[in-house]
Scaffold this motif. Structure first.
Motif, PDB file in Angstrom:
ATOM      1  N   LEU A 142      -6.955   2.564  -2.551  1.00  0.00           N
ATOM      2  CA  LEU A 142      -5.786   2.987  -3.327  1.00  0.00           C
ATOM      3  C   LEU A 142      -6.210   3.360  -4.738  1.00  0.00           C
ATOM      4  CD1 LEU A 142      -3.032   0.361  -2.461  1.00  0.00           C
ATOM      5  CD2 LEU A 142      -2.830   2.817  -2.192  1.00  0.00           C
ATOM      6  N   ALA A 143      -7.018   2.485  -5.345  1.00  0.00           N
ATOM      7  CA  ALA A 143      -7.430   2.743  -6.721  1.00  0.00           C
ATOM      8  C   ALA A 143      -8.318   3.985  -6.798  1.00  0.00           C
ATOM      9  CB  ALA A 143      -8.156   1.534  -7.288  1.00  0.00           C
ATOM     10  N   TYR A 194       1.807   6.794  -6.716  1.00  0.00           N
ATOM     11  CA  TYR A 194       0.702   7.619  -7.216  1.00  0.00           C
ATOM     12  C   TYR A 194       0.924   9.088  -6.850  1.00  0.00           C
ATOM     13  CZ  TYR A 194      -2.203   3.422  -7.965  1.00  0.00           C
ATOM     14  OH  TYR A 194      -2.721   2.235  -8.381  1.00  0.00           O
ATOM     15  N   ILE A 241       2.637   1.764  -3.434  1.00  0.00           N
ATOM     16  CA  ILE A 241       1.718   2.263  -4.463  1.00  0.00           C
ATOM     17  C   ILE A 241       1.333   3.709  -4.164  1.00  0.00           C
ATOM     18  CG2 ILE A 241      -0.568   1.957  -5.450  1.00  0.00           C
ATOM     19  CD1 ILE A 241      -0.271  -1.016  -5.062  1.00  0.00           C
ATOM     20  N   ALA A 246      -6.581  -5.937 -10.406  1.00  0.00           N
ATOM     21  CA  ALA A 246      -6.471  -6.822  -9.244  1.00  0.00           C
ATOM     22  C   ALA A 246      -7.807  -6.902  -8.514  1.00  0.00           C
ATOM     23  CB  ALA A 246      -5.384  -6.315  -8.303  1.00  0.00           C
ATOM     24  N   ALA A 272       0.836  -1.203   0.000  1.00  0.00           N
ATOM     25  CA  ALA A 272       0.000   0.000   0.000  1.00  0.00           C
ATOM     26  C   ALA A 272       0.864   1.244   0.000  1.00  0.00           C
ATOM     27  CB  ALA A 272      -0.923  -0.017   1.216  1.00  0.00           C
ATOM     28  N   ASN A 298      -3.782  -2.199 -10.454  1.00  0.00           N
ATOM     29  CA  ASN A 298      -4.558  -2.061  -9.229  1.00  0.00           C
ATOM     30  C   ASN A 298      -6.041  -2.333  -9.504  1.00  0.00           C
ATOM     31  OD1 ASN A 298      -4.898   0.698  -6.852  1.00  0.00           O
ATOM     32  ND2 ASN A 298      -5.249  -1.414  -6.631  1.00  0.00           N
ATOM     33  N   THR A 341      -5.324   4.267   3.550  1.00  0.00           N
ATOM     34  CA  THR A 341      -4.977   2.892   3.185  1.00  0.00           C
ATOM     35  C   THR A 341      -4.195   2.183   4.295  1.00  0.00           C
ATOM     36  OG1 THR A 341      -3.133   3.810   1.919  1.00  0.00           O
ATOM     37  CG2 THR A 341      -5.106   3.278   0.711  1.00  0.00           C
ATOM     38  N   LEU A 344      -7.037  -2.037  -1.095  1.00  0.00           N
ATOM     39  CA  LEU A 344      -6.861  -2.116  -2.555  1.00  0.00           C
ATOM     40  C   LEU A 344      -7.815  -1.170  -3.281  1.00  0.00           C
ATOM     41  CD1 LEU A 344      -6.516  -5.779  -3.837  1.00  0.00           C
ATOM     42  CD2 LEU A 344      -5.058  -3.841  -4.319  1.00  0.00           C
ATOM     43  N   ILE A 395       0.468   1.079 -13.074  1.00  0.00           N
ATOM     44  CA  ILE A 395       0.192   0.497 -11.757  1.00  0.00           C
ATOM     45  C   ILE A 395      -1.285   0.671 -11.398  1.00  0.00           C
ATOM     46  CG2 ILE A 395       0.762   0.574  -9.302  1.00  0.00           C
ATOM     47  CD1 ILE A 395       2.940  -0.639 -11.018  1.00  0.00           C
ATOM     48  N   LEU A 396      -1.844   1.815 -11.761  1.00  0.00           N
ATOM     49  CA  LEU A 396      -3.263   2.029 -11.481  1.00  0.00           C
ATOM     50  C   LEU A 396      -4.111   1.013 -12.246  1.00  0.00           C
ATOM     51  CD1 LEU A 396      -5.229   3.783  -9.952  1.00  0.00           C
ATOM     52  CD2 LEU A 396      -5.209   5.414 -11.809  1.00  0.00           C
TER      53      LEU A 396
END
Lengths: 488, 496
Positions: free
Chosen positions: A343-344, A89, A85, A462, A82, A459, A243, A340, A455-456
């Motif tokens: 974060l997104a 970001y 990421i 996922a 977390a 994310n 997060t 998760l 990565i987004l």
């Protein structure tokens, strides 16, 4: 008094991060451009160290103040991920606002260390030290944009209320110490279950402990700071705030309540039940009225934490903890799923922002499907996942905790959670509506760096992938609870 | 029987096809998106045909079974299988998907790939609902299918589409979440999510009643039953033609299917005890909503209310618990799938030309669109339940079942023949016959070859089913008989 050198092996990751934090501190003076890379390397190295020492057995060290177990390892891995990421970001966002300073990364790493200590604490004081280390770094991070009134105001608010909560927690701990004569959690657990402790003092202490935990989790009625701080903090910091600390707060709750005071489960479960019900109601209803997406996500976070509590409070039924592994495992799964998704979601807010423009209003998501169908569909995943619609991870998170609530026989609570989910679905649907049904007002192309976009995307994917195949993570969460809480 | 997993193919080919369509990207590749979508739909239909050919009509057991562990932690399996009850819905669904893709061929000009993909993905998910033998798998498909339909209504719908889309989503979500609690309760009693095993799970009367009502809310909203039907007219009116077709032909069947798959076999005693309530609600839907349909001035709304009324017939048939009622209701569901799809397509044909759904704006259409008028006539008759059309078979059988159950209920149910004829044919008369209403109507072009093909396909189905319903009923007997025996035996002795 003879001195025995403590075994350092179980604390490899913590020691590593502490050393790296010192290196980062030097970097803030001598190599300011290296800070970001150093922070990421620290997190990667810590993940490596944690993976190396991963195992099902439980090790204690530092005279029983520190524990190394599967639960801790799993939570720490989630925390590294977390944080890594969140830093990724946030970096471009910070750079565009001239906030990309090495102190930011130093504070983030110190905060990570605090969370690690909290997660691995086996002793009330270790727990408290970790908590304070995390919180103090976070107060500074929230006020990081020191020239912005909103940021400093949020920092101040967070600090004052956070200090109060720490005080409550510490007071509660002192009462537990007074009643049991111990600070080590397993010893406390034994004393409480032998009923050799004075119950009234213990219960009074428990109330303060639960209040402190509730504050750190951000559940009603100790949620007041959440929306203001989320909104006031720089978005990159909100991303951090929403997060990893939730995982640490879950660790705090698990170590203290089922870990140390499981004999008092009937009492703290009732308290958590009220907190969960209040959070579900308040979080969802208040989120309906928000126009600022950070505030909306803050209130939605309150309701999510309420949902997570449903798992924590249904482990022990009539003094038997036969359902505990699944229940606490469900809560852990929920926390990881929430991190998760969160974060997104905040990643999307950052993605839509650019220099001189904050995508802080829900309206800024208007017509995203025309601007970028790919990120629109990912945000759709996030929103439906948060609403608890399959095939996304959020559904199985809700499924797992609802299952334990039903198994524990708290049908009214399950029904309340379900009704509130329907209300909650409305504001998530509104975001989807803006993205898909409306035309864009703002046609500027998305400017986030390629790394963030990749990565987004991962994310977001996922969230869908873990919804299709949640088995491994679910089993891992249950396994962690089996080795740590029940036998520990 | 076979090693080819036809059911999995029927579910995943449309979904993967949908993802492939999405990959074609922006509207400049629209033609490619359409072609890929059509191929996926045809291929998806092709893999369902062996289901019918290889189906053993003599057996009441689940066929084409597939079983693989999915989430072992909760004993959730990827379990698929069909019996005589679900077989035809999968075929119907796959068929309607082709119809919808062709129907949207020209009309949809913006975000074509997303439109086609949404329908394909939804089609796969709906096949999943009909084939699932695991409670959670069923639920997952059941809810996931809301997402594409929400987008279809909201993106390509009419002026008030946002309201309709959100209302649709929240109504159905509220129902299905209650069902989730019921499923979890059943899991805690039986330690399994196996729908077939739940038939033999011992449950007390209170538990059965609570589960029954949770299912009732979930499926009743979806059917929709009176008084939770109000989302349907909104959704129908605002949805694009394809959306209305899928909504009426397939989505409404999900709720009714749920009653047969869950309510009747899993909580048989509660289903018997509360049957009078369902029958009363169904009769209200048939009669009251029939009158409401009579009063409509908007064609789509009229057909939407007629759908509610027809679905009332279906729930009525289920809860009388005799063979005629249950089989009639199942036939009615399939027939309604064809007929309502055709009605909405006909209205779509008119709307594409006139951009109005108001009955008052039309009149004398037969003068300019004779071929269309002929098709529309056939479907209107089928909607009214004229003999030799599919509508007659189902309605007549349910009425026979109702008379067998109770004469007065049969009498009330039979009013649908009058009401259905009244609202459908009166609408038909006002739209098609009479003097040419306006310049616009005078300038209407008759149906194109593509529209002709669509309507002819559906007309063939409607007539085939009306004249020779044997292939439809043949496969049902064994499963229906077994279900009725099971419900009659119940779980509690003595029966409360």
């Amino acid at each position: 008094m003879n001195f025995v050198a403590p075994e350092l092996y179980p604390a490899t990751a913590e020691i590593l991060v502490a050393l790296m934090a010192l290196a980062l501190m030097l970097a803030t003076a001598f190599a300011r451009t290296l800070a970001y890379a150093l922070a990421q390397i620290t997190l990667a190295a810590a993940a490596f160290a944690t993976l190396l020492t991963l195992g099902a057995d439980v090790n204690h060290t530092f005279s029983g103040t520190f524990v190394h177990d599967l639960l801790g390892s799993l939570l720490k891995l989630a925390v590294y991920l977390a944080m890594a990421i969140a830093l990724l970001y946030g970096r471009a966002w910070l750079a565009a606002r001239r906030l990309d300073r090495p102190e930011y990364y130093l504070l983030a790493i110190l905060m990570t260390l605090g969370m690690m200590v909290m997660i691995d604490a086996n002793h009330l004081l270790t727990l408290y030290i970790g908590l304070e280390m995390m919180s103090l770094s976070l107060y500074a991070l929230v006020a990081f944009d020191r020239d912005a009134a909103r940021s400093t105001e949020a920092g101040m608010k967070y600090f004052v209320l956070g200090a109060l909560a720490s005080g409550l927690l510490l007071y509660g701990m002192s009462m537990v110490y007074g009643a049991t004569g111990a600070l080590e959690l397993p010893v406390i657990a034994r004393a409480v279950s032998n009923q050799s402790a004075s119950e009234p003092v213990l219960l009074l202490g428990l109330v303060f402990l639960v209040a402190g935990v509730s504050f750190k989790l951000g559940v009603a009625p100790f949620h007041m700071w959440v929306p203001d701080v989320y909104q006031g903090a720089p978005t990159a910091v909100t991303l951090i705030l929403a997060t990893a600390p939730k995982l640490a707060a879950l660790a705090l709750a698990v170590r203290l309540l089922p870990g140390g005071l499981s004999a008092l489960a009937a009492h703290w479960q009732t308290m958590l039940m009220l907190a969960a019900a209040a959070s579900l109601i308040l979080g969802n209803l208040a989120a309906l009225a928000q126009h600022n997406i950070k505030r909306m996500l803050a209130y939605s976070g309150i309701s999510h934490m309420g949902f997570m509590l449903l798992g924590l409070l249904s482990g022990v039924v009539e003094g038997k903890n036969g359902l505990a592994i699944d229940a606490y495992g469900g809560a852990l799964f929920y926390a990881i799923a929430y991190v998760l998704m969160s974060l997104a979601a905040f990643g999307m807010v950052i993605l839509l922002s650019r220099a001189g423009f904050e995508a802080e209003n829900i309206e800024d998501f208007k017509g995203l499907n025309r601007r970028s169908p790919w990120f629109a569909v990912l945000m759709l995943f996030v929103m439906f996942s948060m609403a608890g619609v399959p095939f996304f991870i959020g559904f199985f998170a809700k499924f797992a905790v609802l299952q334990s609530v039903v198994a524990a026989g708290h049908y009214w609570l399950a029904a309340l959670a379900v009704v509130m989910s329907v209300i909650g679905a409305f504001y998530y649907l509104r975001v989807v509506k803006l993205m898909y049904f409306d035309d864009p007002v703002d046609n500027a192309p998305l400017q986030a760096p390629a790394g963030v976009q990749v990565i987004l995307s991962l994310n977001g994917l996922a969230i869908a992938a873990l919804g299709l195949a949640p088995e491994v993570l679910l089993a891992l969460c249950a396994q962690a609870m089996r080795t740590s809480v029940i036998t520990g | 029987m076979t090693d080819i997993p036809f059911l999995s193919l029927a579910i995943w080919i449309p979904i993967l096809g949908g993802l492939l369509v999405l990959a074609t990207g922006p509207d400049r590749n629209a033609q490619m998106a359409r072609t890929v979508a059509l191929l996926a739909a045809i291929f998806g239909f092709a893999v369902t045909i062996p289901l019918y050919i290889r189906f053993d009509a003599a057996s009441a057991a689940m066929q084409f079974k597939e079983l693989a562990p999915w989430i072992a932690h909760f004993n959730i399996n990827y379990a698929l299988g069909i019996d005589g009850i679900s077989l035809w819905f999968i075929l119907l669904n796959a068929f309607i998907t082709i119809v919808v893709v062709i129907a949207g061929w020209r009309i949809i000009q913006s975000r074509v790939a997303q439109y086609m993909a949404a329908f394909l993905i939804m089609s796969g998910l709906m096949n999943g609902i009909f084939a699932a033998l695991d409670g959670v798998l069923f639920y997952v498909f059941f809810e996931a299918s809301l997402i594409p339909l929400y987008l279809i209504i909201g993106v390509w719908g009419g002026p008030n589409r946002v309201h309709a889309a959100i209302k649709f989503f929240l109504f159905t979500l509220a129902g299905s979440l209650l069902m989730l609690l019921a499923l979890l309760y059943l899991y805690n009693v039986s330690h399994s999510f196996d729908i077939l095993a739940w038939r033999h799970t011992g449950l007390g009367m209170t538990a059965q009643s609570l589960i029954f009502f949770a299912f009732l809310v979930a499926f009743g909203v979806k059917v929709p039953m009176w008084p939770v039907h109000t989302w349907l007219p909104d959704a129908h009116v605002e949805a694009p033609t394809g959306g209305s077709v899928v909504l009426a032909a397939i989505a409404l069947k999900l709720g009714a299917y749920g009653f047969v798959r869950f309510s009747l076999p899993i909580v048989p005693d509660a289903a018997v005890a509360w049957a009078p309530l369902i029958i009363a609600l169904s009769l209200i839907a048939v009669i009251y909503i029939g009158f409401v349909a009579l009063a409509q001035t908007d064609m789509k709304k009229l057909v939407a209310y007629s759908s509610i009324s027809h679905m009332g017939f279906v729930t009525l048939g289920f809860f009388m618990r005799n063979q005629l009622g249950l089989e009639g209701a199942l036939i009615q569901m399939i027939s309604h799938g064809f007929v309502s799809a055709a009605m909405f397509l006909c209205i779509g044909v008119l709307y594409d030309r006139m951009h109005s759904r108001q009955i008052a704006d039309y009149g004398g259409v037969v003068n300019t669109m004779p071929k269309f008028a002929a098709f529309f006539m056939l479907f209107a008759m089928a909607n009214a339940g004229l003999p030799a059309t599919s509508g007659f078979v189902g309605e007549f059988t349910v009425i026979l079942g109702a008379v067998q159950y109770n004469f007065w209920i049969g009498l009330l149910a039979a009013t649908t023949l009058v009401l259905g004829a009244a609202y459908t044919l009166w609408m038909y008369k006002r739209v098609v016959f009479g003097a040419v209403a306006s310049e616009q109507v005078a300038g209407l072009a008759d149906i194109s070859a593509r529209e002709f093909l669509l309507l002819a396909l559906l007309a063939a189905c409607v007539l085939a089913m009306g004249l020779y319903p044997f292939p439809f009923t043949e496969v049902m007997h064994a499963s229906v008989d077994q279900l009725l025996e099971h419900v009659a035996a119940g779980k509690l002795t003595p029966r409360p």
